[in-house]
Motif scaffolding. Structure first.
Motif, PDB file in Angstrom:
ATOM      1  N   ILE A   1       0.603  -1.459  -0.005  1.00 32.79           N
ATOM      2  CA  ILE A   1       0.383  -0.382  -0.541  1.00 32.79           C
ATOM      3  C   ILE A   1       0.902   0.827   0.158  1.00 32.79           C
ATOM      4  CG2 ILE A   1      -1.470   1.137   1.552  1.00 32.79           C
ATOM      5  CD1 ILE A   1      -2.526  -1.382   2.594  1.00 32.79           C
ATOM      6  N   GLY A   2       1.603   1.075   0.677  1.00 31.14           N
ATOM      7  CA  GLY A   2       2.349   2.414   0.791  1.00 31.14           C
ATOM      8  C   GLY A   2       3.562   2.840  -0.477  1.00 31.14           C
TER       9      GLY A   2
ATOM     10  N   TRP B   1       1.001   4.620  -2.569  1.00 30.90           N
ATOM     11  CA  TRP B   1       0.985   5.496  -2.405  1.00 30.90           C
ATOM     12  C   TRP B   1       1.727   6.571  -3.306  1.00 30.90           C
ATOM     13  CZ3 TRP B   1      -1.662   9.263  -1.050  1.00 30.90           C
ATOM     14  CH2 TRP B   1      -1.570  10.235  -0.249  1.00 30.90           C
ATOM     15  N   LEU B   2       2.835   5.775  -3.395  1.00 32.44           N
ATOM     16  CA  LEU B   2       4.318   6.504  -3.606  1.00 32.44           C
ATOM     17  C   LEU B   2       4.272   6.992  -5.307  1.00 32.44           C
ATOM     18  CD1 LEU B   2       7.325   5.305  -1.320  1.00 32.44           C
ATOM     19  CD2 LEU B   2       6.712   7.475  -0.891  1.00 32.44           C
TER      20      LEU B   2
ATOM     21  N   LEU C   1       1.229   6.541  -6.549  1.00 32.30           N
ATOM     22  CA  LEU C   1       0.363   8.376  -6.453  1.00 32.30           C
ATOM     23  C   LEU C   1       1.000   9.422  -6.237  1.00 32.30           C
ATOM     24  CD1 LEU C   1      -2.586   7.646  -7.029  1.00 32.30           C
ATOM     25  CD2 LEU C   1      -2.874   8.251  -4.932  1.00 32.30           C
ATOM     26  N   VAL C   2       1.917   9.680  -5.837  1.00 30.90           N
ATOM     27  CA  VAL C   2       2.482  11.042  -5.227  1.00 30.90           C
ATOM     28  C   VAL C   2       3.486  11.091  -6.359  1.00 30.90           C
ATOM     29  CG1 VAL C   2       4.014  11.935  -3.785  1.00 30.90           C
ATOM     30  CG2 VAL C   2       2.708  10.708  -2.529  1.00 30.90           C
TER      31      VAL C   2
ATOM     32  N   LEU D   1      -0.423  14.543   4.217  1.00 29.61           N
ATOM     33  CA  LEU D   1       0.470  13.890   3.158  1.00 29.61           C
ATOM     34  C   LEU D   1       2.059  13.584   3.490  1.00 29.61           C
ATOM     35  CD1 LEU D   1      -0.650  16.628   0.494  1.00 29.61           C
ATOM     36  CD2 LEU D   1      -1.582  13.577   0.305  1.00 29.61           C
TER      37      LEU D   1
ATOM     38  N   LEU E   1       2.122  10.882   5.817  1.00 29.11           N
ATOM     39  CA  LEU E   1       2.012   9.269   4.836  1.00 29.11           C
ATOM     40  C   LEU E   1       3.442   9.006   2.904  1.00 29.11           C
ATOM     41  CD1 LEU E   1      -1.849   8.852   3.440  1.00 29.11           C
ATOM     42  CD2 LEU E   1      -0.139   6.911   4.432  1.00 29.11           C
ATOM     43  N   SER E   2       3.361  10.085   2.826  1.00 29.12           N
ATOM     44  CA  SER E   2       4.648  10.103   2.044  1.00 29.12           C
ATOM     45  C   SER E   2       6.023   9.164   3.514  1.00 29.12           C
ATOM     46  CB  SER E   2       5.205  10.865   1.762  1.00 29.12           C
ATOM     47  OG  SER E   2       3.747  11.776   0.666  1.00 29.12           O
TER      48      SER E   2
ATOM     49  N   SER F   1       4.988   5.723   3.780  1.00 29.29           N
ATOM     50  CA  SER F   1       5.283   4.825   2.862  1.00 29.29           C
ATOM     51  C   SER F   1       6.518   4.457   2.233  1.00 29.29           C
ATOM     52  CB  SER F   1       4.669   5.390   1.690  1.00 29.29           C
ATOM     53  OG  SER F   1       3.254   5.415   2.256  1.00 29.29           O
TER      54      SER F   1
END
Ligand SMILES: Nc1ncnc2c1ncn2[C@@H]1O[C@H](COP(=O)(O)OP(=O)(O)OP(=O)(O)O)[C@@H](O)[C@H]1O
Ligand SMILES: [Mg+2]
Lengths: 315, 324, 283
Positions: free
Chosen positions: C19-20, C23-24, C26-27, C253, C256-257, C260
């Motif tokens: 998931i991490g 997310w990365l 996505l960033v 944000l 989370l980043s 991750s």
């Protein structure tokens, strides 16, 4: 033990000299004439000329360094451009706050980090462990100032439990009760560090638990809790204690952000404000003090290490 | 009723959630004042068997899947952890394979012996210390009243193993398990440690299990021998009977190149091939891929026990021929 | 082993780390396509709509200048990637090279590593502050400062690992076959360091975010007009009581980043060559 201490002290000296040389050079790396930099924008030409003579700025760089080092060793770190007082006294004024903050933070780190780390290690692989070690990593991922701001928002503004900023000295009205000003700042500063300690305690304990002597301890019929504390944790403590030392040594500089968030009159905020004020003598002085402190604490950690691990002292 | 009775013991290790059998149904007994030797190559399951008897498998991926271990008539596998801990280090003690790392480096050896003593006996610190010095003297550590305050790193491997023995003997156990007590030591020290154990047994009447992969060691010190191969006991008997007529090709291999009369096979210096890896299932006799006399029968049928003389039992279809 | 193959094997069976990683990704996508996705100009002032609550059309609300927080957050992702990648490159190139060369050429190494020791006498944040004092506020300087701070730890770690590799058989073999120093270092030793370097990179990336945000907060990081998550927090902090959500989004944000990246780093480390297990313990 004495010989070991002496040896470690000796190895410290070259590093200390090199680090102090860097701190000395710092002022010379800033574009412009060092004397005017040290005196600030408001200095007159006469003052500049006088300081140039005093510091031997017309001499070769290495001569200047030894003149400066001589002054430093006598406790003369120069004069603050902003306060117009000796740098040493400016730093001393922030010392109480910084030291109290660091100590209180250390207390949290130990109180939070160690038990949770031990719990996580003894519950290795179970959900408790997954939650605590995941939570620790999450805590280490939070910017301290953000955490500080929200702690203020919740516990000062919202609930009114703790003051949101400043720190009156313990010798002022209120005495020891003034420590409540440091509760939120110390928790803020403790969070990421406690998280690292949790992870370290857990990892070291799991490493030790695999060692043969732990099996011997179990074979004696000791209670598992006894094995975990007396044998596994005690041996893991060797690595953990070192981390406590490094953490403590780093706290003074890490406090820069926290002291700014909570407007604490400590050394950390002094660094930032001096940078913004271009008060170079203070910047130079604070860096020197922090670096020396950092190295001395690390030396003490090494010595403590030798006490915790009987194998070291005889080497 | 013997002091220790192991019956049809099965042990498996869980690898990635799958149980791989390691020990596949072994049985033996040990009595007071008796020394049993268990011999076999690395990885055949000797240490696991000894850890299972001691009760030290808890918290490892290793499980006892079947069988029984009775100590003094009590079924150990049905005891609670607490009851087992009361026996562990007290009635039953163990010496490990790795003398260099089996002592806790941060405590003085005396304190480690005292810890064991005080765990099971209500005895003052002072008396425990006196007893620790006595024990160190018993295991022939020179200058025990000084050495009691040494740290493990200040002692040699042989000395550390003696400290381990002293610690194991601290509560006068009735059973002592020594898992390759001398493998990590050099030859002269090996001999001293083994002699020490025999002497101690004469004095105390303790039952001893010595685990080794050296048949020589076993022959010198044990009353009975069980030879293990891949989790099974392939040959067992009194030392006398067994060494008179080694009846399993594997045992012969272990003893290195004993020339066989009446048989065409030249025994190799060492047994060719390696112990098959865990989980690899073999039909018939597990030794057949490495056996110089294997036939189709060995691949097809698992051999049962053949009795050579008295209780000298061998799991080999050709036991009689090998023995003769 | 190629870097691309390392990721799937490290993430296999690790849900949280996967998931991490997503997310990365996505960033990264937000960083690349910020200009396309952002509904508003991140710099456009709208004094009428100051401190608007999250809703439509301002998903994350607006700041005290009336700028759209969501659009600024998207552009902030761009800064996150630039600062992270930049710091990693600076740290690994300078620190990695120093570490490798020091281990390989022992005489030079003795000298260089003493220098690294001296730099390590400065606590990380303090060193960043010292360097920042000497430089102007800019994106490049922030990257350089953070990169140099982590170059020291990287040098130490790579020094240890190269020393180990240097004594291994395959290097001896290369030496015997008359390979040049350059070919031994870069053809034989470096490929073995790829996976530990990747672990190191992910931790530096994570720490760089926190350091950059701290510098922004102190007013010593990126220039104030640059939309970074750190700057957003720094600028809006006095509105915390009036508009608590303003600090929530950029803060979450960042968290989370960083989280991750730490998860991915941990997964990579668990998957690493056992030879180096002891060397890498995070930054
Ligand atoms: N934790 C474990 N996970 C997986 N396999 C294991 C584990 N522990 C032991 N084994 C396997 O179980 C088998 C038996 O191990 P054991 O330690 O009993 O051998 P041993 O006969 O004592 O050998 P040695 O002479 O080397 O001590 C070995 O094949 C070993 O690889
Ligand atoms: Mg073994």
């Amino acid at each position: 033990m004495l010989a070991y201490t002496a040896k470690r002290l000796l190895t410290l000296i070259p590093t200390l000299l090199a680090a102090s040389a860097l701190v000395f050079l710092f002022v010379h790396l800033i574009p412009g004439d060092p004397a005017s930099i040290l005196l600030g924008d408001t200095a007159t030409a006469e003052e500049v000329a006088q300081l140039t003579r005093e510091m031997g700025l017309d001499q070769p760089l290495w001569v200047q360094y030894f003149v400066w080092l001589g002054n430093v060793l006598q406790g003369d770190l120069g004069t603050s451009v902003f306060f117009k007082t000796p740098v040493l006294s400016v730093i001393a004024a922030g010392a109480e706050t910084s030291i109290l903050l660091a100590c209180m933070t250390m207390v949290w780190i130990v109180l939070i980090g160690v038990p949770i780390g031990v719990l996580s290690a003894t519950m290795h692989g179970k959900w408790v462990d997954q939650v605590t070690s995941g939570g620790a990593m999450l805590a280490a991922s939070i910017p301290t100032f953000w955490l500080g701001l929200y702690l203020i928002f919740i516990f000062s503004v919202g609930l009114g439990w703790f003051p949101s900023s400043g720190f009156p000295s313990l010798s002022d009205d209120g005495g020891l009760a003034n420590l409540r000003y440091l509760v939120l700042p110390s928790l803020t500063l403790a969070a990421p560090n406690a998280a690292l300690i949790i992870r370290l305690v857990r990892a070291s304990m799991l490493d030790v638990a695999r060692e043969d002597h732990v099996r011997t301890a179990r074979a004696k019929g000791l209670h598992p809790a006894n094995v975990a504390i007396k044998h596994v944790f005690r041996n893991a403590l060797i690595a953990v204690a070192a981390a406590f030392g490094f953490t403590f040594a780093a706290l003074i500089s890490e406090a820069v952000v926290t002291e700014t968030v909570f407007s604490l009159p400590g050394i950390g905020r002094l660094v930032v404000q001096s940078i913004l004020r271009r008060d170079y003598p203070v910047i130079q002085g604070v860096i020197l003090v922090i670096v020396v402190l950092y190295m001395v604490i690390n030396l003490l950690v090494d010595l403590a290490y030798a006490r915790l691990d009987p194998r070291v002292s005889l080497k | 009723m013997a002091l220790l009775e192991v019956e049809n013991l099965h042990i498996a290790v869980s690898v990635g959630g799958v149980l791989q059998p390691v020990v596949r149904g072994i049985s033996f007994t040990v009595d007071d004042n008796e020394t049993l030797g268990i011999v076999g190559e690395s990885g055949c399951g000797k240490s696991m068997t000894s850890l299972a008897i001691m009760g030290l498998l808890e918290g490892t991926p290793v499980r006892i899947t079947d069988g029984s271990i009775r100590y003094d008539g009590t079924e150990l596998l049905q005891l609670s952890s607490k009851q087992r801990r009361a026996i562990m280090g007290n009635r039953m003690a163990m010496i490990f394979q790795e003398p260099m790392t089996s002592l806790n480096p941060v405590y003085r050896i005396g304190d480690q012996i005292i810890e064991s003593l005080r765990q099971h006996k209500s005895i003052s610190k002072k008396a425990a210390r006196a007893r620790a010095i006595e024990l160190l003297d018993l295991v022939r550590i020179p200058n025990p009243s000084e050495r009691v305050d040494s740290f493990p790193h200040q002692m040699s491997g042989g000395q550390r193993q003696r400290v381990m023995i002293a610690m194991a003997l601290s509560c006068d156990p009735k059973l002592l398990i020594a898992d390759e007590p001398t493998t990590a030591l050099d030859v002269t020290v090996q001999k001293e440690v083994l002699e020490l154990m025999s002497d101690l047994q004469e004095r105390t009447g303790t039952a001893i299990i010595i685990i080794s992969h050296d048949l020589g060691v076993i022959a010198e010190t044990c009353d009975k021998v069980s030879v293990m191969y891949r989790g099974k006991i392939v040959e067992a008997g009194t030392t006398e009977n067994l060494f008179e007529r080694l009846a399993h090709p594997y045992t012969r291999g272990l003893l290195n190149s004993i020339p066989v009369v009446d048989h065409d096979v030249e025994w190799l210096e060492a047994i060719p091939g390696r112990v098959p890896t865990l989980g690899e299932e073999l039909s018939g006799c597990a030794f057949h891929p490495r056996c110089p006399i294997a036939t189709g029968l060995c691949i097809a049928k698992t051999p049962g026990d053949t009795y050579i003389a008295g209780n000298h039992a061998v799991k080999c279809h050709y036991a009689d021929q090998v023995a003769s | 082993m190629s870097v691309l193959k390392l990721m799937p094997s490290a993430l296999a069976g690790r849900k949280l780390a996967t998931i991490g990683f997503l997310w990365l990704v996505l960033v990264l996508l937000a960083a690349v396509f910020a200009g396309v996705i952002a509904p508003f100009d991140p710099l456009e002032l709208d004094p009428v709509n100051r401190l608007a609550e999250p809703g439509w059309p301002h998903l994350f609300g607006t700041d005290h200048f009336g700028r759209d927080t969501f659009s600024r957050a998207l552009y902030g992702a761009r800064m996150t990637v630039i600062i992270g990648v930049g710091s990693v490159v600076v740290a690994l190139l300078s620190g990695g090279l120093i570490g490798m060369l020091s281990a390989y050429f022992t005489k030079l190494g003795h000298f260089l590593m003493r220098g690294v020791d001296v730099l390590m006498a400065f606590p990380a944040l303090l060193m960043a502050l010292v360097l920042i004092t000497l430089l102007e506020r800019s994106v490049a300087n922030t990257i350089i400062v953070i990169g140099i701070v982590y170059a020291t730890t990287t040098a130490r770690i790579l020094y240890g690992m190269t020393l180990k590799l240097k004594n291994e058989v395959f290097v001896d073999a290369a030496v015997c076959s008359g390979a040049s120093h350059r070919s031994i270092l870069f053809r034989h030793i470096l490929p073995n360091l790829i996976s530990p370097l990747l672990v190191q990179a992910s931790f530096i990336f994570a720490f760089a975010q926190l350091q950059a945000a701290a510098l922004d907060f102190l007013g010593l990081g990126l220039p104030p007009e640059v939309p970074s998550w750190g700057n957003m927090l720094s600028e809006e902090r006095i509105y915390l009581t009036r508009a608590p959500w303003l600090l929530l989004y950029p803060g979450l944000l960042i968290i989370l980043s960083v989280f991750s990246m730490n998860l991915v780093g941990d997964a990579l480390r668990d998957n690493i060559d056992p030879r180096f297990k002891d060397d890498i313990s995070g930054v």
